[in-house]
Design a protein around this motif. Structure first.
Motif, short mmCIF file in Angstrom:
data_model
loop_
_atom_site.label_atom_id
_atom_site.label_comp_id
_atom_site.label_asym_id
_atom_site.label_seq_id
_atom_site.Cartn_x
_atom_site.Cartn_y
_atom_site.Cartn_z
N TYR A 45 20.85 -5.14 25.59
CA TYR A 45 19.60 -6.11 25.57
C TYR A 45 18.29 -5.12 25.71
O TYR A 45 18.51 -4.23 26.57
CB TYR A 45 19.60 -7.15 26.89
N ASN A 48 11.20 -6.70 26.51
CA ASN A 48 9.80 -6.90 26.11
C ASN A 48 8.95 -7.47 27.31
O ASN A 48 9.10 -8.26 27.85
CB ASN A 48 9.54 -7.98 25.12
N ASN A 51 6.27 -10.14 27.45
CA ASN A 51 6.58 -11.56 27.67
C ASN A 51 7.74 -11.84 28.84
O ASN A 51 8.11 -12.81 29.11
CB ASN A 51 7.32 -12.01 26.40
N THR A 53 10.93 -10.81 28.62
CA THR A 53 11.89 -11.30 28.29
C THR A 53 12.94 -10.08 27.92
O THR A 53 12.58 -9.01 27.39
CB THR A 53 11.93 -12.16 26.97
N LEU A 54 14.23 -10.39 27.87
CA LEU A 54 15.34 -9.24 27.14
C LEU A 54 15.80 -9.94 25.86
O LEU A 54 15.79 -11.16 25.71
CB LEU A 54 16.56 -9.43 28.05
N HIS A 55 15.90 -9.15 24.73
CA HIS A 55 16.31 -9.36 23.60
C HIS A 55 17.55 -8.81 23.12
O HIS A 55 17.84 -7.57 23.36
CB HIS A 55 15.02 -9.34 22.62
N LEU A 56 18.31 -9.30 22.49
CA LEU A 56 19.91 -9.01 22.33
C LEU A 56 19.83 -7.95 21.16
O LEU A 56 18.95 -8.15 20.24
CB LEU A 56 20.80 -10.04 21.82
N GLY A 57 20.50 -6.90 21.24
CA GLY A 57 20.35 -5.72 20.38
C GLY A 57 21.99 -5.65 19.83
O GLY A 57 22.45 -6.72 19.78
N HIS A 66 22.87 -16.33 23.50
CA HIS A 66 21.92 -15.68 24.42
C HIS A 66 21.34 -14.66 24.05
O HIS A 66 21.22 -13.40 24.30
CB HIS A 66 22.46 -15.31 26.19
N THR A 67 20.41 -14.82 22.98
CA THR A 67 19.61 -13.80 22.23
C THR A 67 18.40 -13.36 23.01
O THR A 67 17.85 -12.29 22.72
CB THR A 67 19.47 -14.06 20.95
N VAL A 68 17.60 -14.27 23.68
CA VAL A 68 16.65 -14.23 24.58
C VAL A 68 16.69 -14.44 26.01
O VAL A 68 17.23 -15.80 26.14
CB VAL A 68 15.33 -14.89 23.86
N GLY A 120 15.91 -1.59 28.86
CA GLY A 120 16.85 -2.59 28.40
C GLY A 120 18.17 -2.26 29.12
O GLY A 120 18.11 -1.56 30.25
#
Length: 153
Positions: A45, A48, A51, A53-57, A66-68, A120
């Protein structure tokens, strides 16, 4: 598990000059999943910070919704705020856990730092209760040290 034997291959995967960063990370996830019996979902993850937020890598394992993930939410979100490893021996005992699948019994999340900033994390789910040891933590820290080199260029 002798993690020292896996380290040279981690470095080889991440230093493949013919692969893009995302491919290297996906290949690393696959390698870890294939070589550690109790690593059943392996992924990254990325933060950002604007924002919060964590974003799935890149990841390997079961599909996830759970992509964000907001900072502070679930294990990954807590690591985004604490900047510390988080080992959950039994996810059913965690209040702030985001359930991914009934097959997930435990989780380990290790932050990924580049130039001192938590950008991340590597997130690993296991179908086994309490499989993670300090050796897993040290190994995943060393993995993230190698991964960080992909972002500090």
């Amino acid at each position: 598990m002798n993690f020292e034997n896996l380290k040279p291959r981690v470095i080889t995967i991440l230093s493949d000059a013919n692969s893009e960063r995302e491919v290297k990370l996906k290949n690393l996830c696959q390698f870890l999943s294939d070589n550690v019996d109790y690593y059943n979902w392996v992924g990254f993850y990325f933060a950002n910070h604007e924002n919060k937020t964590l974003h799935l890598g890149p990841y390997v394992g079961a599909e996830t919704d759970h992509t964000v993930i907001p900072f502070g939410k679930g294990i990954c979100g807590q690591v985004a705020e604490s900047n510390a490893n988080f080992v959950v021996p039994d996810v059913s005992a965690q209040d702030n856990y985001i359930a991914c699948s009934f097959t997930v019994k435990s989780e380990i999340v290790v932050p990924l730092f580049v130039n001192g900033l938590n950008i991340g994390q590597i997130d690993i789910d296991s179908h086994v209760i309490d499989p993670f040891t300090e050796a897993d933590e040290r190994f995943l820290e060393s993995v993230n040290e190698e991964v960080a080199k992909l972002f500090s260029k």
